[in-house]
Design a protein around this motif. Sequence first.
Motif, PDB file in Angstrom:
ATOM      1  N   GLU A 108       0.848  -1.183   0.000  1.00 12.16           N
ATOM      2  CA  GLU A 108       0.000   0.000   0.000  1.00 12.16           C
ATOM      3  C   GLU A 108       0.889   1.239   0.000  1.00 12.16           C
ATOM      4  N   THR A 109       0.638   2.127  -0.937  1.00 12.30           N
ATOM      5  CA  THR A 109       1.479   3.305  -1.093  1.00 12.30           C
ATOM      6  C   THR A 109       1.536   4.140   0.178  1.00 12.30           C
ATOM      7  N   ALA A 110       0.400   4.346   0.806  1.00 12.53           N
ATOM      8  CA  ALA A 110       0.353   5.204   1.990  1.00 12.53           C
ATOM      9  C   ALA A 110       1.255   4.665   3.095  1.00 12.53           C
ATOM     10  N   ARG A 111       1.298   3.359   3.247  1.00 13.53           N
ATOM     11  CA  ARG A 111       2.129   2.758   4.301  1.00 13.53           C
ATOM     12  C   ARG A 111       3.613   3.009   4.029  1.00 13.53           C
ATOM     13  N   THR A 115       6.989   5.834   5.688  1.00 16.48           N
ATOM     14  CA  THR A 115       8.242   5.294   6.210  1.00 16.48           C
ATOM     15  C   THR A 115       9.279   6.403   6.373  1.00 16.48           C
ATOM     16  N   ALA A 116       9.895   6.460   7.515  1.00 15.62           N
ATOM     17  CA  ALA A 116      10.966   7.448   7.743  1.00 15.62           C
ATOM     18  C   ALA A 116      12.271   6.858   7.234  1.00 15.62           C
ATOM     19  N   ALA A 117      12.593   7.166   5.978  1.00  8.56           N
ATOM     20  CA  ALA A 117      13.806   6.610   5.372  1.00  8.56           C
ATOM     21  C   ALA A 117      14.535   7.708   4.611  1.00  8.56           C
ATOM     22  N   PRO A 118      15.131   8.658   5.344  1.00  9.15           N
ATOM     23  CA  PRO A 118      15.866   9.730   4.672  1.00  9.15           C
ATOM     24  C   PRO A 118      17.185   9.206   4.106  1.00  9.15           C
ATOM     25  N   PRO A 119      17.741   9.893   3.118  1.00  3.26           N
ATOM     26  CA  PRO A 119      19.050   9.477   2.598  1.00  3.26           C
ATOM     27  C   PRO A 119      20.135   9.718   3.636  1.00  3.26           C
ATOM     28  N   PRO A 120      21.272   9.073   3.531  1.00  2.83           N
ATOM     29  CA  PRO A 120      22.372   9.290   4.481  1.00  2.83           C
ATOM     30  C   PRO A 120      22.841  10.752   4.444  1.00  2.83           C
ATOM     31  N   ALA A 182      17.048   5.520  -9.361  1.00  2.00           N
ATOM     32  CA  ALA A 182      15.853   4.692  -9.499  1.00  2.00           C
ATOM     33  C   ALA A 182      14.823   5.482 -10.286  1.00  2.00           C
ATOM     34  N   ARG A 183      13.801   4.766 -10.744  1.00  2.00           N
ATOM     35  CA  ARG A 183      12.711   5.447 -11.437  1.00  2.00           C
ATOM     36  C   ARG A 183      11.372   4.820 -11.054  1.00  2.00           C
ATOM     37  N   MET A 184      10.315   5.541 -11.343  1.00  2.21           N
ATOM     38  CA  MET A 184       8.954   5.058 -11.115  1.00  2.21           C
ATOM     39  C   MET A 184       8.143   5.383 -12.356  1.00  2.21           C
ATOM     40  N   GLU A 185       7.359   4.414 -12.812  1.00  6.82           N
ATOM     41  CA  GLU A 185       6.519   4.629 -13.978  1.00  6.82           C
ATOM     42  C   GLU A 185       5.063   4.478 -13.556  1.00  6.82           C
ATOM     43  N   THR A 186       4.251   5.428 -13.986  1.00  5.63           N
ATOM     44  CA  THR A 186       2.841   5.454 -13.601  1.00  5.63           C
ATOM     45  C   THR A 186       1.976   5.485 -14.842  1.00  5.63           C
ATOM     46  N   VAL A 187       0.917   4.690 -14.819  1.00  4.80           N
ATOM     47  CA  VAL A 187      -0.059   4.675 -15.909  1.00  4.80           C
ATOM     48  C   VAL A 187      -1.419   4.964 -15.297  1.00  4.80           C
ATOM     49  N   ARG A 211      16.413   2.025   0.458  1.00  2.00           N
ATOM     50  CA  ARG A 211      15.199   2.318   1.228  1.00  2.00           C
ATOM     51  C   ARG A 211      14.769   3.769   1.050  1.00  2.00           C
ATOM     52  N   ALA A 212      15.741   4.676   1.022  1.00  2.00           N
ATOM     53  CA  ALA A 212      15.422   6.097   0.861  1.00  2.00           C
ATOM     54  C   ALA A 212      14.767   6.363  -0.491  1.00  2.00           C
ATOM     55  N   LEU A 213      15.243   5.718  -1.544  1.00  3.01           N
ATOM     56  CA  LEU A 213      14.669   5.932  -2.863  1.00  3.01           C
ATOM     57  C   LEU A 213      13.280   5.308  -2.980  1.00  3.01           C
ATOM     58  N   VAL A 214      13.035   4.185  -2.305  1.00  2.66           N
ATOM     59  CA  VAL A 214      11.692   3.601  -2.286  1.00  2.66           C
ATOM     60  C   VAL A 214      10.718   4.554  -1.602  1.00  2.66           C
ATOM     61  N   ALA A 215      11.081   5.062  -0.431  1.00  2.48           N
ATOM     62  CA  ALA A 215      10.203   5.971   0.305  1.00  2.48           C
ATOM     63  C   ALA A 215       9.962   7.263  -0.473  1.00  2.48           C
ATOM     64  N   HIS A 216      11.002   7.775  -1.123  1.00  6.09           N
ATOM     65  CA  HIS A 216      10.878   9.003  -1.912  1.00  6.09           C
ATOM     66  C   HIS A 216       9.854   8.828  -3.032  1.00  6.09           C
ATOM     67  N   ARG A 217       9.953   7.737  -3.759  1.00  2.00           N
ATOM     68  CA  ARG A 217       9.009   7.506  -4.846  1.00  2.00           C
ATOM     69  C   ARG A 217       7.611   7.211  -4.330  1.00  2.00           C
ATOM     70  N   ALA A 218       7.520   6.538  -3.182  1.00  2.00           N
ATOM     71  CA  ALA A 218       6.200   6.255  -2.606  1.00  2.00           C
ATOM     72  C   ALA A 218       5.464   7.539  -2.262  1.00  2.00           C
ATOM     73  N   ARG A 219       6.175   8.528  -1.742  1.00  2.00           N
ATOM     74  CA  ARG A 219       5.522   9.790  -1.396  1.00  2.00           C
ATOM     75  C   ARG A 219       4.999  10.502  -2.648  1.00  2.00           C
ATOM     76  N   ILE A 220       5.739  10.400  -3.738  1.00  2.00           N
ATOM     77  CA  ILE A 220       5.275  11.000  -4.987  1.00  2.00           C
ATOM     78  C   ILE A 220       4.054  10.239  -5.512  1.00  2.00           C
ATOM     79  N   ALA A 221       4.102   8.904  -5.444  1.00  2.00           N
ATOM     80  CA  ALA A 221       2.967   8.102  -5.897  1.00  2.00           C
ATOM     81  C   ALA A 221       1.719   8.406  -5.077  1.00  2.00           C
ATOM     82  N   ALA A 222       1.884   8.567  -3.759  1.00  2.00           N
ATOM     83  CA  ALA A 222       0.747   8.889  -2.896  1.00  2.00           C
ATOM     84  C   ALA A 222       0.150  10.236  -3.286  1.00  2.00           C
ATOM     85  N   ALA A 223       1.009  11.210  -3.554  1.00  2.00           N
ATOM     86  CA  ALA A 223       0.529  12.544  -3.936  1.00  2.00           C
ATOM     87  C   ALA A 223      -0.218  12.503  -5.259  1.00  2.00           C
TER      88      ALA A 223
END
Length: 264
Positions: A108-111, A115-120, A182-187, A211-223
């Motif tokens: 689930e995108t919202a979950r 996630t608190a996963a900032p880059p180093p 990383a990249r994310m593709e949305t249709v 982990r940071a890149l997964v969380a970053h893209r998830a926030r964009i997908a949620a928005a």
Amino acid sequence: MDNAEALALFDRRVRREARPDGPGCRVERAGNVVRQTGPAEAWNGVLWTGLTAATADRAIEEQVRHFTALGREFEWKLYEHDEPHDLGDRLRAAGFAAGPREALMVAETARIAATAAPPPDGVELVPVTDAAGVDLMVDVHDRAFGTDGSHLRQRLLRQLAERPGAVVAVVAVAAGRPVSSARMETVPGTGFAGLWGGGTVPEWRGRGLYRALVAHRARIAAARGFPWLQVDASDDSRPVLGRLGFAVLSTTTPYDYRPDATTG
């Protein structure tokens, strides 16, 4: 929604009712086969089938003829729950080469977005919006995976020029050098945002960049209103994604057909 329901939704929206994922691509429904045909740099292949033991061999022959006539290498994306049960054996007998099996994982995108996963410390996440950014991303790809990223470069450049909203690409930069991407593709209409190409150069692995890149893209997908994230996970990334909350729904194996490899 349980895993079986999520898998049925994925099969219907992402595979059976697939939409083109890039410029110049078209999705075609040829009998009980759904395939995408596009430019050489795009993904060409079979997305979904509703085959039986009686119809599989003929369908395989038809797809080989179709893509070979266009001079295209292509992939038959086979899932472990696809029928008939021996479809992989039939593909190998027809000249396809199997790649590494990966886990189809969904969350689930919202979950994941929460996630608190900032880059180093000292690492900046930079969006890829132009040719210079694409070059940084391909540099990471080549160093992380040890493969030629020329097709990726062509595909990203065309996506950014013609369909910029359909792809989200990001590079992690440390001390002026790209170290992960990383990249994310949305249709629109599918509800699933696909996470692709997450890679980190060897000297930066194990520091939380994936982990940071997964969380970053998830926030964009949620928005953007996509309730589900989907990943084809390698053995390396599967444990990390599992700890983040992704569930395994199936496995998928790429079966590649290269006309020059089969005809000599």
